[in-house]
Structures are given as structure tokens and as C-alpha cells.
Design a protein around this motif. Structure first.
Motif, PDB file in Angstrom:
ATOM      1  N   ILE A   1       0.877  -1.172   0.000  1.00 39.01           N
ATOM      2  CA  ILE A   1       0.000   0.000   0.000  1.00 39.01           C
ATOM      3  C   ILE A   1       0.909   1.216   0.000  1.00 39.01           C
ATOM      4  N   TYR A   2       0.977   1.860  -1.173  1.00 37.48           N
ATOM      5  CA  TYR A   2       1.899   2.967  -1.411  1.00 37.48           C
ATOM      6  C   TYR A   2       1.139   4.279  -1.273  1.00 37.48           C
ATOM      7  N   THR A   3       1.652   5.163  -0.410  1.00 36.48           N
ATOM      8  CA  THR A   3       0.954   6.419  -0.136  1.00 36.48           C
ATOM      9  C   THR A   3       1.922   7.592  -0.273  1.00 36.48           C
ATOM     10  N   HIS A   4       2.151   7.978  -1.503  1.00 35.32           N
ATOM     11  CA  HIS A   4       2.935   9.188  -1.782  1.00 35.32           C
ATOM     12  C   HIS A   4       2.489   9.713  -3.139  1.00 35.32           C
ATOM     13  N   PRO A   5       2.313  11.033  -3.275  1.00 36.32           N
ATOM     14  CA  PRO A   5       1.808  11.564  -4.538  1.00 36.32           C
ATOM     15  C   PRO A   5       2.823  11.565  -5.675  1.00 36.32           C
ATOM     16  N   ASN A   6       4.105  11.257  -5.386  1.00 36.41           N
ATOM     17  CA  ASN A   6       5.139  11.372  -6.405  1.00 36.41           C
ATOM     18  C   ASN A   6       5.941  10.080  -6.499  1.00 36.41           C
ATOM     19  N   HIS A   7       5.872   9.414  -7.650  1.00 40.23           N
ATOM     20  CA  HIS A   7       6.642   8.188  -7.842  1.00 40.23           C
ATOM     21  C   HIS A   7       8.130   8.464  -8.036  1.00 40.23           C
ATOM     22  N   GLU A   8       8.500   9.706  -8.300  1.00 37.29           N
ATOM     23  CA  GLU A   8       9.913  10.069  -8.459  1.00 37.29           C
ATOM     24  C   GLU A   8      10.559  10.401  -7.111  1.00 37.29           C
ATOM     25  N   SER A   9       9.823  10.261  -6.048  1.00 36.58           N
ATOM     26  CA  SER A   9      10.318  10.582  -4.701  1.00 36.58           C
ATOM     27  C   SER A   9      11.129   9.416  -4.139  1.00 36.58           C
TER      28      SER A   9
ATOM     29  N   LYS B   1       1.324 -10.818   3.850  1.00 32.68           N
ATOM     30  CA  LYS B   1       2.129  -9.725   4.397  1.00 32.68           C
ATOM     31  C   LYS B   1       1.687  -8.443   3.701  1.00 32.68           C
ATOM     32  N   ILE B   2       1.474  -7.388   4.494  1.00 41.12           N
ATOM     33  CA  ILE B   2       1.053  -6.092   3.963  1.00 41.12           C
ATOM     34  C   ILE B   2       2.161  -5.085   4.250  1.00 41.12           C
ATOM     35  N   VAL B   3       2.607  -4.397   3.208  1.00 43.05           N
ATOM     36  CA  VAL B   3       3.684  -3.425   3.313  1.00 43.05           C
ATOM     37  C   VAL B   3       3.095  -2.038   3.083  1.00 43.05           C
ATOM     38  N   PHE B   4       3.297  -1.153   4.032  1.00 43.37           N
ATOM     39  CA  PHE B   4       2.854   0.235   3.904  1.00 43.37           C
ATOM     40  C   PHE B   4       4.089   1.096   3.661  1.00 43.37           C
ATOM     41  N   ILE B   5       4.071   1.899   2.589  1.00 45.73           N
ATOM     42  CA  ILE B   5       5.172   2.818   2.274  1.00 45.73           C
ATOM     43  C   ILE B   5       4.593   4.223   2.278  1.00 45.73           C
ATOM     44  N   TYR B   6       5.163   5.089   3.127  1.00 45.11           N
ATOM     45  CA  TYR B   6       4.596   6.434   3.270  1.00 45.11           C
ATOM     46  C   TYR B   6       5.602   7.368   3.942  1.00 45.11           C
ATOM     47  N   PRO B   7       5.440   8.667   3.738  1.00 42.54           N
ATOM     48  CA  PRO B   7       6.254   9.638   4.473  1.00 42.54           C
ATOM     49  C   PRO B   7       5.621   9.934   5.832  1.00 42.54           C
ATOM     50  N   ILE B   8       6.420  10.478   6.712  1.00 50.18           N
ATOM     51  CA  ILE B   8       5.923  10.992   7.991  1.00 50.18           C
ATOM     52  C   ILE B   8       5.817  12.509   7.823  1.00 50.18           C
TER      53      ILE B   8
ATOM     54  N   PRO C   1       0.515  10.414   6.254  1.00 53.63           N
ATOM     55  CA  PRO C   1      -0.302  11.392   5.530  1.00 53.63           C
ATOM     56  C   PRO C   1      -1.803  11.173   5.741  1.00 53.63           C
ATOM     57  N   ALA C   2      -2.561  12.235   5.576  1.00 53.12           N
ATOM     58  CA  ALA C   2      -4.021  12.164   5.712  1.00 53.12           C
ATOM     59  C   ALA C   2      -4.619  11.123   4.768  1.00 53.12           C
ATOM     60  N   MET C   3      -4.034  10.970   3.586  1.00 54.71           N
ATOM     61  CA  MET C   3      -4.536   9.965   2.637  1.00 54.71           C
ATOM     62  C   MET C   3      -4.505   8.576   3.263  1.00 54.71           C
ATOM     63  N   LEU C   4      -3.398   8.218   3.904  1.00 53.41           N
ATOM     64  CA  LEU C   4      -3.298   6.899   4.534  1.00 53.41           C
ATOM     65  C   LEU C   4      -4.212   6.801   5.747  1.00 53.41           C
ATOM     66  N   MET C   5      -4.304   7.853   6.534  1.00 54.75           N
ATOM     67  CA  MET C   5      -5.193   7.814   7.694  1.00 54.75           C
ATOM     68  C   MET C   5      -6.645   7.662   7.250  1.00 54.75           C
ATOM     69  N   GLY C   6      -7.020   8.322   6.157  1.00 56.30           N
ATOM     70  CA  GLY C   6      -8.372   8.154   5.617  1.00 56.30           C
ATOM     71  C   GLY C   6      -8.606   6.745   5.106  1.00 56.30           C
TER      72      GLY C   6
END
Length: 194
Positions: free
Chosen positions: A6-14, A79-86, A92-97
């Protein structure tokens, strides 16, 4: 093993996008992982807004047809992998939602009359890969590990997922952040995890 990311970042180049690629690469070289699926919350335009009212009652949130594909993927995964910034000391609000809408009563847990409900997602393991601009010690010392407590105790343990691992990387915008070493660490983990 079936792996859901579950990928939660608006930029794939990040840098988060680079971690996503390392997880996919490592998992692809791991003979124990039979299939990998990716849920890209920003890319898919996931609506993180939780709504319940007269027409959409809280007790019926586990019947929302829009969420069935997400629930099916979580049920499918070992197995569930969460990738996100702090951001601001939390995901992020997107993941919390996403968490608000997905891990609802009837899917993630059910009341059993006891002090705590019964977690319905037992047996699944979780890996959280998070990045932040500030030093990792900031979360540990200044915020008393609030991020890990939130994710481990308030969410994953609550729904029955007890095996939770964190890769929490700080100073990621610094030239001395050792980004490449951290990317390789995540790659090696997924290449060998069982």
C-alpha cells in the motif's frame, strides 16, 4: 507468501517511490513470495473521506461496494507493506483516511462483549516503511514514538495483526542521509524475508 504493498505518496519520483521499487525488486527475487500486488492510493484516486450519516450508517460501513477490492486484497495478502512519508509526526491524511474507511467493524474487528474487540485479520504480518525530513530520534524522543504506537497498537494489534516491523528512516532530505544504504537495506530484507 502473497505480498500487498500500500503505497501512499503523490510522487513516484520521490524517495518513497524508490523504496517502492526496492520492495518490488527484492520480492521478485525471493522464491518464497509468489505474487505481489500494489495499491497506489494517490495514483488510484482513493477517496479518504469517511462519511456516515442518515443514509450511510456507521454500522454498515463494512458493506460499501466501493471498498470491496481493497478488502479482497487485504484478505488475500499474507504480508502487507505500507510505504509512506511521515508528515507532522504521523502518516499522511490519505493513509489515515484509508485506515478509517478500510479497517471498519465487520471487516477489521468485531465486538465480542469484552474489553477489546476480536481482531479479524489474525495471522497477517505488516511492514511499515516510512521516511521523514527530520532525524529519526525526533519521533522517538520528542514525540515518544507516537507514530509506532499509533500504527502498532491503535491499528494493527487492534485488528489482530501482531507481527509488525518498522523501517523508520530519518534525515532523508539531508545529503548525509545515507539514502542508498537504506534503499539497499529494504531490498535485502524483501529478497530474503520468509
Amino acid at each position: 507468501m502473497k505480498l500487498l504493498i500500500i503505497y501512499t505518496h503523490p510522487n513516484h519520483e520521490s524517495l518513497n517511490g524508490a523504496f517502492l521499487q526496492q520492495v518490488i525488486k527484492g520480492a521478485g527475487e525471493n522464491g518464497k513470495i509468489e505474487e505481489v500486488r500494489v495499491t497506489d492510493l494517490y495514483g488510484e484516486g482513493f477517496n479518504p473521506v469517511l462519511v456516515f450519516n442518515k443514509q450511510k450508517r456507521r454500522r454498515d460501513l463494512d458493506k460499501d461496494p466501493e471498498l470491496v477490492p481493497y478488502w479482497d486484497n487485504i484478505r488475500w495478502a499474507d504480508k502487507i507493506v505500507f510505504i509512506y512519508p511521515i508528515w507532522w509526526g504521523r502518516p499522511p491524511a490519505m493513509l489515515m483516511g484509508f485506515i478509517d474507511r478500510i479497517f471498519v467493524s465487520g471487516f477489521g474487528y468485531r465486538s465480542n462483549g469484552g474489553l477489546l474487540p476480536e481482531g479479524l485479520l489474525k495471522g497477517k504480518s505488516v511492514v511499515c516503511i516510512s521516511t521523514m525530513m527530520g532525524p529519526a530520534l525526533y519521533l522517538r524522543l520528542w514525540l515518544n514514538n507516537a507514530h509506532k504506537m499509533l500504527m502498532r497498537k491503535a491499528l494493527f494489534n487492534y485488528v489482530g495483526m501482531k507481527d509488525v516491523r518498522f523501517f523508520q528512516f530519518g534525515s532523508m532530505e539531508s545529503p548525509k542521509g545515507k539514502q542508498q544504504a537504506k534503499l539497499e537495506r529494504v531490498y535485502r530484507y524483501f529478497r530474503t524475508v520468509q
